[in-house]
Design a protein around this motif. Structure first.
Motif, short mmCIF file in Angstrom:
data_model
loop_
_atom_site.label_atom_id
_atom_site.label_comp_id
_atom_site.label_asym_id
_atom_site.label_seq_id
_atom_site.Cartn_x
_atom_site.Cartn_y
_atom_site.Cartn_z
N SER A 163 0.84 -1.28 -0.15
CA SER A 163 0.13 0.06 0.01
C SER A 163 0.90 1.20 -0.06
CB SER A 163 -1.06 0.09 1.36
OG SER A 163 -0.20 0.13 2.40
N ILE A 164 0.15 2.33 -0.31
CA ILE A 164 0.69 3.85 -0.22
C ILE A 164 0.12 4.72 0.25
CG2 ILE A 164 0.06 4.17 -2.44
CD1 ILE A 164 3.00 5.52 -2.91
N SER A 165 0.36 5.61 1.10
CA SER A 165 -0.45 6.59 1.59
C SER A 165 0.08 7.93 1.80
CB SER A 165 -0.69 6.37 3.14
OG SER A 165 0.52 6.37 3.98
N CYS A 166 -0.78 9.07 1.67
CA CYS A 166 -0.23 10.45 1.48
C CYS A 166 -1.10 11.41 2.75
CB CYS A 166 -0.44 10.96 0.06
SG CYS A 166 -2.06 11.26 -0.34
N SER A 167 -0.53 12.54 2.90
CA SER A 167 -1.04 13.42 3.46
C SER A 167 -0.56 14.83 3.20
CB SER A 167 -0.95 13.23 5.19
OG SER A 167 0.32 13.60 5.35
N VAL A 168 -1.73 16.01 3.62
CA VAL A 168 -1.34 17.35 3.07
C VAL A 168 -1.70 18.14 4.41
CG1 VAL A 168 -2.16 19.31 2.06
CG2 VAL A 168 -1.98 17.01 0.67
N SER A 169 -0.73 19.00 4.95
CA SER A 169 -0.84 19.70 6.22
C SER A 169 -0.78 21.01 5.62
CB SER A 169 0.24 19.32 7.16
OG SER A 169 0.31 18.02 7.71
N VAL A 174 -3.17 18.69 9.69
CA VAL A 174 -3.15 17.70 8.64
C VAL A 174 -4.73 17.98 8.23
CG1 VAL A 174 -3.39 15.38 7.96
CG2 VAL A 174 -1.77 15.85 9.71
N VAL A 175 -5.09 18.28 6.91
CA VAL A 175 -6.28 18.72 6.39
C VAL A 175 -6.86 17.62 5.42
CG1 VAL A 175 -6.08 21.19 6.61
CG2 VAL A 175 -5.09 20.06 4.36
N ASN A 176 -6.00 16.42 4.88
CA ASN A 176 -6.35 15.66 3.99
C ASN A 176 -5.38 14.41 4.03
OD1 ASN A 176 -6.76 14.34 1.06
ND2 ASN A 176 -8.64 14.97 1.98
N GLN A 177 -5.78 13.25 4.28
CA GLN A 177 -5.01 11.85 4.18
C GLN A 177 -5.72 11.06 3.28
OE1 GLN A 177 -5.26 10.90 8.20
NE2 GLN A 177 -3.14 11.56 8.75
N GLY A 178 -4.95 10.13 2.34
CA GLY A 178 -5.52 9.05 1.76
C GLY A 178 -4.43 7.77 1.89
N VAL A 179 -5.14 6.70 1.46
CA VAL A 179 -4.58 5.36 1.49
C VAL A 179 -4.84 4.75 0.11
CG1 VAL A 179 -4.16 3.26 2.60
CG2 VAL A 179 -4.23 5.18 3.95
N ALA A 180 -3.89 4.12 -0.41
CA ALA A 180 -4.51 2.95 -1.78
C ALA A 180 -3.73 1.89 -1.45
CB ALA A 180 -3.89 3.75 -2.95
N PRO A 181 -4.53 0.75 -1.30
CA PRO A 181 -3.92 -0.76 -0.98
C PRO A 181 -3.78 -1.05 -2.34
CG PRO A 181 -6.31 -0.48 -0.84
CD PRO A 181 -6.05 0.64 -1.12
N GLY A 182 -2.68 -2.25 -2.33
CA GLY A 182 -2.35 -2.89 -3.56
C GLY A 182 -1.10 -2.35 -4.36
N VAL A 187 -2.17 7.08 -4.98
CA VAL A 187 -3.01 7.82 -4.09
C VAL A 187 -3.03 9.16 -4.29
CG1 VAL A 187 -1.02 7.89 -2.48
CG2 VAL A 187 -3.20 7.95 -1.50
N ALA A 188 -3.93 10.03 -4.11
CA ALA A 188 -4.31 11.40 -3.93
C ALA A 188 -4.76 12.11 -2.81
CB ALA A 188 -5.09 11.83 -5.17
N CYS A 189 -4.03 13.25 -2.52
CA CYS A 189 -4.59 13.85 -1.42
C CYS A 189 -4.65 15.61 -1.75
CB CYS A 189 -3.53 13.72 -0.03
SG CYS A 189 -3.41 12.31 0.55
N SER A 190 -5.48 16.28 -1.35
CA SER A 190 -5.55 17.55 -1.69
C SER A 190 -6.32 18.45 -0.62
CB SER A 190 -6.61 17.81 -3.11
OG SER A 190 -7.97 17.40 -2.79
N ALA A 191 -6.29 19.82 -0.77
CA ALA A 191 -6.85 20.63 0.13
C ALA A 191 -6.96 22.18 -0.38
CB ALA A 191 -5.82 20.76 1.50
N VAL A 192 -8.20 22.63 -0.08
CA VAL A 192 -8.56 23.99 -0.62
C VAL A 192 -7.93 24.95 0.70
CG1 VAL A 192 -9.95 25.72 -1.04
CG2 VAL A 192 -10.64 23.32 -1.70
#
Length: 198
Positions: A163-169, A174-182, A187-192
């Motif tokens: 898996s792989i994960s990301c975060s945006v602070s 921390v305003v957004n996190q994401g995980v993509a298994p396999g 994986v994508a993370c974004s914030a306004v």
């Protein structure tokens, strides 16, 4: 002259008179036909006041069409916009609108290497890309936003890890996190990001 001769003479004169009348009638018919052919080639409708006016002003619709086209071109090219605003007025208006700078931290976690990571660096559309990066990965950028909003966005590709994960602070939160298994996932993370009011 005998009476028989007189009758014959009268009959002959009558016949000559008839032939003359027939010839004259035939000539009259031919003249009428010739005049009809001449008049057919130059037939003109009876002229009225509106017909005469139309003949004199045939060019007017063309002139109006060209004038309308000319005005449309001027409007589309902005010829009537007037003088642009002086730079001072523009700067004054921008100074009143909110504008702020924020610290954005992008993080990607996983095992091994990421084939590619892309992230926004200016808050709108400018991106940077790194390839073959060892994980975990971290990048800090300063993004100035205002008067409109800004975007912080991160996209990371996984290689053969589970898996792989990301975060945006933004500014330490921390305003957004994401995980993509396999394996081979993305994986994508974004914030306004909104500008701070003054």
């Amino acid at each position: 002259m005998s009476e028989t001769q007189a009758k014959a003479t009268d009959a002959a004169e009558d016949e000559v008179g008839k032939e003359t009348e027939e010839t004259a009638a035939a000539e009259k018919v031919e003249d009428t036909a010739a005049k009809a052919v001449e008049s057919d080639s130059a037939v003109s409708p009876p002229t009225t006041k509106s017909g005469k006016l139309a003949e004199k002003t045939w060019w007017l619709p063309w002139l109006l069409g060209v004038a309308a086209l000319f005005v449309a071109v001027l409007v589309l090219t902005g010829a009537f916009d007037g003088d642009p605003e002086p730079e001072e007025q523009i700067r004054d208006r921008q100074a009143v609108l909110p504008k702020s700078t924020h610290t954005v931290v992008y993080e990607v976690s996983g095992v091994g290497k990421s084939p590619e990571i892309r992230y926004v660096v200016d808050g709108t559309a400018q991106t940077e890309k790194v390839e073959g990066v060892d994980l975990p990965w971290r990048k800090e950028v300063q993004i100035t936003v205002g008067p409109g909003i800004g975007i912080a966005q991160l996209l990371a590709a996984n290689a053969d890890a589970d898996s792989i994960s990301c975060s945006v602070s933004v500014d330490g939160q921390v305003v957004n996190q994401g995980v993509a298994p396999g394996q081979y996932s993305n994986v994508a993370c974004s914030a306004v990001i909104r500008p701070n009011p003054k």
